[in-house]
Enzyme design. Sequence first.
Site, PDB file in Angstrom:
ATOM      1  N   PHE A   1     -32.333 -47.582  13.373  1.00  0.00           N
ATOM      2  CA  PHE A   1     -32.141 -48.265  14.659  1.00  0.00           C
ATOM      3  C   PHE A   1     -32.040 -47.214  15.752  1.00  0.00           C
ATOM      4  O   PHE A   1     -31.174 -46.351  15.706  1.00  0.00           O
ATOM      5  CB  PHE A   1     -30.884 -49.142  14.659  1.00  0.00           C
TER       6      PHE A   1
ATOM      7  N   ASP B   1     -30.715 -38.741  15.943  1.00  0.00           N
ATOM      8  CA  ASP B   1     -30.130 -39.772  16.795  1.00  0.00           C
ATOM      9  C   ASP B   1     -28.671 -39.901  16.383  1.00  0.00           C
ATOM     10  O   ASP B   1     -28.343 -40.482  15.358  1.00  0.00           O
ATOM     11  CB  ASP B   1     -30.879 -41.095  16.593  1.00  0.00           C
TER      12      ASP B   1
ATOM     13  N   LYS C   1     -22.829 -44.020  22.707  1.00  0.00           N
ATOM     14  CA  LYS C   1     -21.684 -44.885  22.373  1.00  0.00           C
ATOM     15  C   LYS C   1     -20.282 -44.355  22.765  1.00  0.00           C
ATOM     16  O   LYS C   1     -19.729 -44.802  23.754  1.00  0.00           O
ATOM     17  CB  LYS C   1     -21.745 -45.268  20.898  1.00  0.00           C
TER      18      LYS C   1
HETATM   19  C1  LIG Z   1     -26.453 -48.227  19.374  1.00  0.00           C
HETATM   20  C2  LIG Z   1     -27.510 -47.285  18.960  1.00  0.00           C
HETATM   21  C3  LIG Z   1     -28.618 -47.026  19.784  1.00  0.00           C
HETATM   22  C4  LIG Z   1     -28.854 -47.747  21.077  1.00  0.00           C
HETATM   23  O1  LIG Z   1     -27.899 -47.462  22.029  1.00  0.00           O
HETATM   24  P1  LIG Z   1     -27.842 -48.347  23.370  1.00  0.00           P
HETATM   25  O2  LIG Z   1     -26.760 -47.701  24.172  1.00  0.00           O
HETATM   26  O3  LIG Z   1     -27.537 -49.738  22.945  1.00  0.00           O
HETATM   27  O4  LIG Z   1     -29.162 -48.244  24.004  1.00  0.00           O
HETATM   28  C5  LIG Z   1     -29.536 -46.076  19.367  1.00  0.00           C
HETATM   29  N1  LIG Z   1     -29.382 -45.415  18.209  1.00  0.00           N
HETATM   30  C6  LIG Z   1     -28.336 -45.657  17.387  1.00  0.00           C
HETATM   31  C7  LIG Z   1     -28.208 -44.873  16.124  1.00  0.00           C
HETATM   32  C8  LIG Z   1     -27.370 -46.592  17.729  1.00  0.00           C
HETATM   33  O5  LIG Z   1     -26.354 -46.835  16.914  1.00  0.00           O
END
Ligand SMILES: *Cc1c(COP(=O)(O)O)cnc(C)c1O
Length: 395
Positions: A137, A222, A251
């Site tokens: 994700f 990420d 986050k």
């Molecule tokens: C939550 C998340 C995202 C997206 O972040 P947003 O602030 O909602 O755009 C991207 N990568 C990972 C691993 C995430 O947990």
Amino acid sequence: MLEEIKALDKKYYMNTFGDRLPVVFDHGKGMKLYDDKGEVYYDFLGGIAVNAIGHAHPYFVEKVTEQIGKMVHTSSLYYIENQAKLAQKLVENTCADRAFFANSGAEANEGAMKLARIYFYKKGIDRTEIISLNHSFHGRTLATVAVTGQEHYQAPYRPNLPGVTQVEPNNFEALLEAVNDKTAAIMLEPIQGESGVHPMDKEYLEKVRALCDEKGIILIFDEVQTGMGRTGYLFASQYYGVEPDIFTSAKALGGGVPIGALCAKQFVADAFEPGDHGTTFGGNPLATAAGLAVFEIFEKENLLENTRNKGAEFMSKLNSLKAQYPDKITDVRGAGLLIGIQLKDEIAKDVFRGLFERKILTSLCGGNTIRIAPALNITSDEIDIFIAKLKEIME
Ligand SMILES: *Cc1c(COP(=O)(O)O)cnc(C)c1O
């Protein structure tokens, strides 16, 4: 109040979240959230790994309100004290040499992909392809949806960004097969969060690093969810001992104030020159004041150490429950205070619901896994509350 808000939401808000859990929160304190009737909930999800310092932390409130009273925004036309200082914090505490601030995780990831592509573009090398992993994700923008290896996120928005493929996680042979002379970057979450807390093997990440070194491929982590202390290390790259060339954070970085960060080693960061990338809000005085306050709280309260200790305690208590109920709890995994409790498929929804009814907030991800990502200053007593409630449900 709940009924009134629900009616407004149903009428005016886009139906992207469907039926939400039936609660409206009014305020919070530490691990606790209070609803409109004053009922207490324990926030074991931390706003999806955002509230690393808990709710309404006094020092955070002080610093953020102070900044609002001074100025919220100026624009990137001028130097910004908090922005420069937060970049310094990120660089001094990680493998990165440079940072750039965006407003969200997806936006930071977009920046990471742009940076990987422009790196080769500036060298005059035709390498544009990005390989990511299944079950990943990376966000909800068009480019991040394309690297998100889940069919239901991609299908409605095709055609995808070209040059993007996904391979099975933790399968080095599959990755090796996908790599070609057009591969610009490999992008992955060191621990896949959204799809059910699935950690990559250390050996896999080491091999991926070696492969990237050998072929001159940019390695992007990420760390939007795993970053800012979640694993008991500031970034999961430090937990694994594997350095990416680019990593992203969001986050927990602003303690709930929206901010994302794109961090990179010098050789790749150098590809961005004036005009190549930008943002209106990213890293403004307010967002970066929040980020600085979070960093200071981490240092003052030894939150990384607490995360390692409490994470180990939580994990061991969950493993005892698993030993007691092996037919119900099928796996407990994660790192630090990012923990997935995998349940028998048939009972997963009921357990999640049961926890909510007992005023314990979690999320259900990957279909059968309860994800917990509480505040990193969680106490043993709070862990015991969770264990007691889960045990009650198991019985
Ligand atoms: C939550 C998340 C995202 C997206 O972040 P947003 O602030 O909602 O755009 C991207 N990568 C990972 C691993 C995430 O947990």
